[in-house]
Design a protein around this motif. Sequence first.
Motif, PDB file in Angstrom:
ATOM      1  N   THR A   1      19.770  -5.411   6.490  1.00 25.03           N
ATOM      2  CA  THR A   1      19.131  -5.840   5.411  1.00 25.03           C
ATOM      3  C   THR A   1      17.766  -5.763   5.727  1.00 25.03           C
ATOM      4  O   THR A   1      17.406  -6.480   6.597  1.00 25.03           O
ATOM      5  N   ILE A   2      17.088  -5.042   4.975  1.00 28.66           N
ATOM      6  CA  ILE A   2      15.339  -4.995   5.156  1.00 28.66           C
ATOM      7  C   ILE A   2      15.033  -6.263   4.693  1.00 28.66           C
ATOM      8  O   ILE A   2      15.128  -7.072   3.637  1.00 28.66           O
ATOM      9  N   ASP A   3      14.035  -7.074   5.725  1.00 22.92           N
ATOM     10  CA  ASP A   3      13.449  -8.504   5.298  1.00 22.92           C
ATOM     11  C   ASP A   3      12.016  -8.174   5.154  1.00 22.92           C
ATOM     12  O   ASP A   3      11.232  -7.900   6.126  1.00 22.92           O
ATOM     13  N   PRO A   4      11.466  -8.448   4.030  1.00 21.01           N
ATOM     14  CA  PRO A   4      10.116  -8.299   3.754  1.00 21.01           C
ATOM     15  C   PRO A   4       9.182  -9.087   4.601  1.00 21.01           C
ATOM     16  O   PRO A   4       8.236  -8.727   4.886  1.00 21.01           O
ATOM     17  N   ALA A   5      10.026 -10.580   4.852  1.00 23.32           N
ATOM     18  CA  ALA A   5       9.046 -11.252   5.743  1.00 23.32           C
ATOM     19  C   ALA A   5       8.901 -10.605   7.093  1.00 23.32           C
ATOM     20  O   ALA A   5       7.598 -10.873   7.700  1.00 23.32           O
ATOM     21  N   LEU A   6       9.643  -9.751   7.625  1.00 23.45           N
ATOM     22  CA  LEU A   6       9.097  -9.293   8.962  1.00 23.45           C
ATOM     23  C   LEU A   6       8.189  -8.214   8.721  1.00 23.45           C
ATOM     24  O   LEU A   6       7.339  -7.794   9.568  1.00 23.45           O
ATOM     25  N   ILE A   7       8.008  -7.401   7.557  1.00 22.26           N
ATOM     26  CA  ILE A   7       7.266  -6.449   7.482  1.00 22.26           C
ATOM     27  C   ILE A   7       5.656  -7.672   7.257  1.00 22.26           C
ATOM     28  O   ILE A   7       4.851  -6.844   7.832  1.00 22.26           O
ATOM     29  N   LEU A   8       5.632  -8.429   6.296  1.00 24.56           N
ATOM     30  CA  LEU A   8       4.438  -8.929   6.344  1.00 24.56           C
ATOM     31  C   LEU A   8       4.017  -9.432   7.684  1.00 24.56           C
ATOM     32  O   LEU A   8       2.883  -9.690   8.226  1.00 24.56           O
ATOM     33  N   GLN A   9       4.919  -9.924   8.544  1.00 21.04           N
ATOM     34  CA  GLN A   9       4.574 -10.649   9.978  1.00 21.04           C
ATOM     35  C   GLN A   9       4.015  -9.166  10.804  1.00 21.04           C
ATOM     36  O   GLN A   9       3.094  -9.772  11.333  1.00 21.04           O
ATOM     37  N   GLN A  10       4.816  -8.456  10.720  1.00 21.09           N
ATOM     38  CA  GLN A  10       4.173  -7.137  11.431  1.00 21.09           C
ATOM     39  C   GLN A  10       2.910  -6.627  10.761  1.00 21.09           C
ATOM     40  O   GLN A  10       1.986  -6.440  11.790  1.00 21.09           O
ATOM     41  N   ALA A  11       2.528  -6.773   9.672  1.00 24.50           N
ATOM     42  CA  ALA A  11       1.448  -6.325   9.076  1.00 24.50           C
ATOM     43  C   ALA A  11       0.091  -7.293   9.733  1.00 24.50           C
ATOM     44  O   ALA A  11      -1.006  -6.711   9.968  1.00 24.50           O
ATOM     45  N   SER A  12       0.495  -8.615   9.942  1.00 23.69           N
ATOM     46  CA  SER A  12      -0.499  -9.518  10.489  1.00 23.69           C
ATOM     47  C   SER A  12      -0.871  -9.088  12.040  1.00 23.69           C
ATOM     48  O   SER A  12      -1.803  -9.467  12.513  1.00 23.69           O
ATOM     49  N   ILE A  13       0.268  -8.756  12.589  1.00 24.09           N
ATOM     50  CA  ILE A  13      -0.008  -8.291  14.097  1.00 24.09           C
ATOM     51  C   ILE A  13      -0.597  -7.055  14.308  1.00 24.09           C
ATOM     52  O   ILE A  13      -1.454  -7.018  15.351  1.00 24.09           O
ATOM     53  N   ILE A  14      -0.390  -6.196  13.575  1.00 28.40           N
ATOM     54  CA  ILE A  14      -1.052  -4.812  13.888  1.00 28.40           C
ATOM     55  C   ILE A  14      -2.257  -4.427  13.488  1.00 28.40           C
ATOM     56  O   ILE A  14      -2.930  -3.619  13.593  1.00 28.40           O
ATOM     57  N   GLN A  15      -2.773  -5.444  12.487  1.00 24.09           N
ATOM     58  CA  GLN A  15      -4.208  -5.317  11.673  1.00 24.09           C
ATOM     59  C   GLN A  15      -5.127  -6.144  12.165  1.00 24.09           C
ATOM     60  O   GLN A  15      -5.044  -7.467  11.586  1.00 24.09           O
ATOM     61  N   PRO A  16      -6.077  -5.749  12.762  1.00 23.00           N
ATOM     62  CA  PRO A  16      -7.249  -6.431  13.432  1.00 23.00           C
ATOM     63  C   PRO A  16      -7.978  -6.957  12.102  1.00 23.00           C
ATOM     64  O   PRO A  16      -7.896  -5.784  11.267  1.00 23.00           O
ATOM     65  N   PRO A  17      -8.598  -8.041  11.970  1.00 17.76           N
ATOM     66  CA  PRO A  17      -9.363  -8.330  10.902  1.00 17.76           C
ATOM     67  C   PRO A  17     -10.379  -7.554  10.324  1.00 17.76           C
ATOM     68  O   PRO A  17     -10.293  -7.415   8.899  1.00 17.76           O
ATOM     69  N   GLN A  18     -10.940  -6.875  10.946  1.00 19.71           N
ATOM     70  CA  GLN A  18     -12.031  -5.774  10.107  1.00 19.71           C
ATOM     71  C   GLN A  18     -11.268  -4.440  10.047  1.00 19.71           C
ATOM     72  O   GLN A  18     -12.217  -3.469   9.697  1.00 19.71           O
ATOM     73  N   ARG A  19     -10.241  -4.269  10.594  1.00 25.41           N
ATOM     74  CA  ARG A  19      -9.636  -2.856  10.440  1.00 25.41           C
ATOM     75  C   ARG A  19      -9.056  -2.567   9.181  1.00 25.41           C
ATOM     76  O   ARG A  19      -8.505  -3.599   8.676  1.00 25.41           O
ATOM     77  N   SER A  20      -9.256  -1.373   8.616  1.00 25.27           N
ATOM     78  CA  SER A  20      -8.573  -1.128   7.194  1.00 25.27           C
ATOM     79  C   SER A  20      -7.316  -0.326   7.539  1.00 25.27           C
ATOM     80  O   SER A  20      -7.079   0.185   8.676  1.00 25.27           O
ATOM     81  N   LEU A  21      -6.356  -1.014   6.678  1.00 28.75           N
ATOM     82  CA  LEU A  21      -5.012  -0.383   6.962  1.00 28.75           C
ATOM     83  C   LEU A  21      -4.508   0.511   5.697  1.00 28.75           C
ATOM     84  O   LEU A  21      -4.424   0.059   4.790  1.00 28.75           O
ATOM     85  N   VAL A  22      -4.044   1.669   6.087  1.00 34.14           N
ATOM     86  CA  VAL A  22      -3.521   2.188   5.146  1.00 34.14           C
ATOM     87  C   VAL A  22      -1.833   2.518   4.995  1.00 34.14           C
ATOM     88  O   VAL A  22      -1.417   2.816   6.114  1.00 34.14           O
ATOM     89  N   ILE A  23      -1.253   1.899   3.953  1.00 41.30           N
ATOM     90  CA  ILE A  23       0.126   1.591   4.166  1.00 41.30           C
ATOM     91  C   ILE A  23       0.674   2.421   3.147  1.00 41.30           C
ATOM     92  O   ILE A  23       0.443   2.453   1.887  1.00 41.30           O
ATOM     93  N   GLU A  24       1.652   3.300   3.535  1.00 40.64           N
ATOM     94  CA  GLU A  24       2.624   4.291   2.633  1.00 40.64           C
ATOM     95  C   GLU A  24       4.040   3.538   2.181  1.00 40.64           C
ATOM     96  O   GLU A  24       4.701   3.283   3.235  1.00 40.64           O
ATOM     97  N   GLY A  25       4.403   3.534   1.259  1.00 38.31           N
ATOM     98  CA  GLY A  25       5.569   3.246   0.687  1.00 38.31           C
ATOM     99  C   GLY A  25       6.395   4.122   0.520  1.00 38.31           C
ATOM    100  O   GLY A  25       6.260   5.430   0.922  1.00 38.31           O
TER     101      GLY A  25
END
Length: 207
Positions: free
Chosen positions: A82-106
């Motif tokens: 089961t896909i858990d959006p909370a896991l995706i959000l948590q990972q987003a905060s881990i992989i993205q340093p504050p000043q970096r732009s992140l391009v996310i593809e759906g």
Amino acid sequence: MSNRIFITGIGTGVGKTITAACVTQALGADYWKPVQTGLLEGTDTQTVRALLSNTTSVCHKEVYCLQEPASPHLAARLENVTIDPALILQQASIIQPPQRSLVIEGAGGLMVPLNEDVFTLDLIRQLQAKVIIVAQNYLGSINHSLLTARVLQASDIPVLGWIFNGDHHSNEEDVVRWSGYPKLGRIPHATVVDANFIALQAKQLMF
Ligand SMILES: Nc1ncnc2c1ncn2[C@@H]1O[C@H](COP(=O)(O)OP(=O)(O)OP(=O)(O)O)[C@@H](O)[C@H]1O
Ligand SMILES: C[C@H](N)[C@H](N)CCCCCC(=O)O
Ligand SMILES: [Mg+2]
């Protein structure tokens, strides 16, 4: 996080990955496809990594890599996941340093379900991302384009604009006018899609 750009499309197979590569290249951003479905023909992350010619962009690992080339909710069910959006959000905060732009593809378009309750649209909102909509011209694409725009407007999600994929068609101007969203650029049909093509197209995007 305002420096998150979510690449959605009016559907699947419209050019989100090619466009994500152009946007990532143009911004010197990082790229991330949190949910990949369909592995037989390689992944979008592998495609983008091969198309980038800048040395600064990081293509992050997916959170979910699912075999079946299908809607994420179904591909996950087939693997008893089961896909858990909370896991995706948590990972987003881990992989993205504050000043970096992140391009996310759906995966696919806005109303693609991640599980029984959460759609791609909900994930965009939770990621606090701005949206670029990729449109391609085909019979039926006006409806798909304006449905996408209407859902984003009704959801109060910030939209940067359209990137049209494929050769020019008068529908582009019509969709811009009826949606009220600006045109950020157009990626012409290419006989060969390689890093040179992406680098050239990246220079022409109007951010
Ligand atoms: N401008 C273009 N010129 C030539 N080929 C293109 C162009 N845009 C897309 N394609 C090809 O069309 C196919 C679908 O494009 P792409 O993978 O970018 O779609 P997508 O919206 O990311 O699909 P998905 O929903 O599966 O992620 C790919 O084989 C890609 O190489
Ligand atoms: C498998 C393909 N590459 C896409 N990533 C998944 C598209 C899901 C579309 C679901 C739907 O709108 O019916
Ligand atoms: Mg893709």
